[in-house]
Write an enzyme that holds these catalytic residues in place. Structure first.
Site, PDB file in Angstrom:
ATOM      1  CD1 TRP A 209     -31.714  13.295  36.295  1.00 41.07           C
ATOM      2  CD2 TRP A 209     -29.215  13.220  35.456  1.00 41.07           C
ATOM      3  NE1 TRP A 209     -31.173  11.950  36.143  1.00 41.07           N
ATOM      4  CE2 TRP A 209     -29.924  11.341  36.482  1.00 41.07           C
ATOM      5  CE3 TRP A 209     -27.747  13.692  35.394  1.00 41.07           C
ATOM      6  CZ2 TRP A 209     -28.556  11.006  36.075  1.00 41.07           C
ATOM      7  CZ3 TRP A 209     -27.448  12.699  35.982  1.00 41.07           C
ATOM      8  CH2 TRP A 209     -27.494  11.193  36.173  1.00 41.07           C
ATOM      9  CE  LYS A 252     -29.938   7.360  34.286  1.00 42.80           C
ATOM     10  NZ  LYS A 252     -28.435   7.703  34.303  1.00 42.80           N
ATOM     11  CG  ASP A 283     -32.730  10.720  28.572  1.00 37.55           C
ATOM     12  OD1 ASP A 283     -32.725   9.549  28.151  1.00 37.55           O
ATOM     13  OD2 ASP A 283     -31.855  11.677  28.749  1.00 37.55           O
ATOM     14  CG  HIS A 286     -33.324   8.344  31.653  1.00 33.74           C
ATOM     15  ND1 HIS A 286     -33.765  10.081  32.050  1.00 33.74           N
ATOM     16  CD2 HIS A 286     -32.452   8.099  31.040  1.00 33.74           C
ATOM     17  CE1 HIS A 286     -31.901  10.257  32.168  1.00 33.74           C
ATOM     18  NE2 HIS A 286     -32.082   8.958  31.207  1.00 33.74           N
ATOM     19  CG  HIS A 310     -32.524  15.250  28.091  1.00 33.27           C
ATOM     20  ND1 HIS A 310     -31.622  15.419  29.596  1.00 33.27           N
ATOM     21  CD2 HIS A 310     -32.491  16.632  27.555  1.00 33.27           C
ATOM     22  CE1 HIS A 310     -31.356  16.503  29.227  1.00 33.27           C
ATOM     23  NE2 HIS A 310     -31.406  17.401  29.170  1.00 33.27           N
ATOM     24  CG  ASP A 318     -29.998   5.921  29.429  1.00 35.07           C
ATOM     25  OD1 ASP A 318     -29.566   6.975  28.686  1.00 35.07           O
ATOM     26  OD2 ASP A 318     -29.919   6.907  30.888  1.00 35.07           O
ATOM     27  CG  ASP A 320     -27.220   8.811  27.302  1.00 34.13           C
ATOM     28  OD1 ASP A 320     -27.573   9.363  26.677  1.00 34.13           O
ATOM     29  OD2 ASP A 320     -26.879   8.731  28.018  1.00 34.13           O
TER      30      ASP A 320
END
Ligand code: RNT
Ligand code: ZN
Length: 443
Positions: A209, A252, A283, A286, A310, A318, A320
């Protein structure tokens, strides 16, 4: 199972009075098993077995807020950890201790996902830059992984938080020396991944990434992508064992300070991975806010042998956040299970919350993804598909809603008990004791 009504009622009372105990978990499970079998035609024993065989790759970077051991600059690359809860792991020993604690609170056998920036340089050993790291810098991780019984270790080049991220760019940089540095880094990472695969006699997923992108409207959207593709070609031209090292490419849509453009967009990544026979990694933080990864999984399964995820939770961006047992997490798990793809979708977690106990953040996410998988395994998937194919949408909705109130928690308790992990919230007490004895003593 006891079929005497009085005895069952007695056990339930016992359960209520004394809290969770193993006898009541078994009795509850028998009740749940019967209900799932008779009303939904679902075999709970089979689900428990399938869940036991399903491993999740736990990201090491939740424990130290994505800092790593090879540099002391700030986190870059358009990602950000927020919060300053005490007890961050500051060195390999602390990070390993925390990871070991988490695995003791999570049922089943799993994998660990390491980043290159977690290289360990022995006392007195020369420190090398990322373009020169070698398998030996991960020997301690291998020893640790074997000691705690990991199924394998996955790996990632660390292409952020480094002085060679010139103007925030790496493999797509217009500067050849910058691209070369990161190409060499990725090549070294492939060697390390092969070493990890050999040591654990299991594959090693190596995920690439890059954060490369622009804050404002770019003048050239093609050039950076062309350079990124050429850099990847150069990396993949290396000779490596493709049955052991599974290279994945993560897309992303934007990063902080990189809002207008990313080189590794969804289309770039899907196209490159497909054409060059590597695996796409999605992910779920993303994509554009109304897009869902759950819906992308079946499409990607049609065109790729395997794919990687992910799993994270973006709140408004994003961000997390820790993975919860929310609708999209359940939906992702359903797509894996009902498409018979438990051995084709490699699941890793990817989030970093520094506002709560980090061992807890990890544990909640791991247990939640397992719960989501169990929930999916306990769905009458065949029956639901049949209703859809027969256009019986009224019944489909009714059954899908009915499943939601089935006693899935009782099956989960049984899974935890059978796999020697704390049942219910018992893990919280263990985590708090660890916080008191270990983490709170870190200044
Ligand atoms: C960043 C990506 C990437 C990183 C890790 C640290 O947005 O999701 O996966 O989080 O590699
Ligand atoms: Zn990710």
């Amino acid at each position: 199972m006891a079929n005497d009504f009085e005895e069952i009622v007695g056990s339930i009372k016992d359960y209520i009075q004394k809290g969770v105990n193993s006898a009541s978990i078994d009795i509850n499970y028998e009740v749940a098993k019967e209900l799932y079998q008779t009303r939904l035609g679902v075999d709970t024993d089979k689900a428990l077995k399938q869940l036991k065989d399903f491993s999740i790759s736990m990201h090491c970077w939740q424990g130290d807020d994505v800092v790593g051991f090879d540099q002391d600059g700030p986190l870059s690359g358009g990602i950000q950890t927020t919060g300053n809860y005490p007890g961050r792991a500051r060195n390999p020993e602390e990070l390993m201790a925390d990871i070991e604690k988490v695995f003791s609170l999570v049922p089943g056998k799993h994998r660990l996902n390491l980043h290159a920036c977690y290289a360990i340089f022995e006392e007195g050993e020369e420190r090398v830059d990322r373009d020169k790291i070698e398998p030996k810098h991960f020997k301690k991780w291998v020893e640790f992984g074997k000691r705690i019984g990991l199924k394998g270790i996955d790996f990632n080049p660390t292409i952020f938080s480094h002085k060679m991220m010139v103007d925030g760019l790496s493999l797509s940089s217009p500067k050849k020396e910058v691209r070369d540095f990161w190409i060499n880094h990725c090549k070294q990472c492939i060697k390390i991944s092969e070493y990890l695969a050999n040591e654990f006699n299991s594959h090693c997923e190596m995920n690439i990434w890059i954060p490369d992108g622009y804050k404002d409207v770019p003048a050239d959207r093609l050039g950076p992508r062309q350079r990124y593709a050429e850099s990847l070609d150069e990396i993949l031209s290396m000779d490596y064992d493709k049955s052991k090292v599974l290279i994945t490419l993560e897309s992303k849509v934007f990063g902080i300070g990189l809002e207008s453009y990313t080189a590794g967009s969804a289309e770039f990544t899907a196209g490159y991975a497909y054409k060059h026979n590597i695996l796409p990694l999605m992910d779920n933080g993303h994509y554009h806010p109304t897009e869902v990864v759950s819906d992308k999984i079946p499409s990607m399964l049609l065109f790729n042998d395997k794919l990687a995820l992910h799993v994270t939770r973006g709140v408004r961006w994003d961000s997390d956040h820790v993975v919860l047992l929310d609708d999209e997490t359940k939906e992702i798990a359903k797509e894996i299970v009902r498409n018979d793809a438990m051995d084709r979708v490699m699941v890793g977690l990817d989030y970093f919350d520094a506002s709560i106990n980090r061992v807890s953040a990890w544990t909640v996410g791991m247990r939640n993804f397992q719960k989501a998988m169990l929930y999916a395994l306990l769905s009458p998937n065949k029956k639901l598909k049949q209703l859809q194919d027969e256009s019986r949408f009224t019944e489909l909705m009714a059954l899908q809603e009915e499943v939601k109130t089935f006693p899935f928690g009782l099956v989960w308790d049984k899974f935890c008990q059978d796999n020697e992990a704390p049942v219910g919230t018992a893990w919280v007490d263990e985590m708090l004791a660890y916080e008191k004895e270990v983490q709170s003593k870190r200044s």
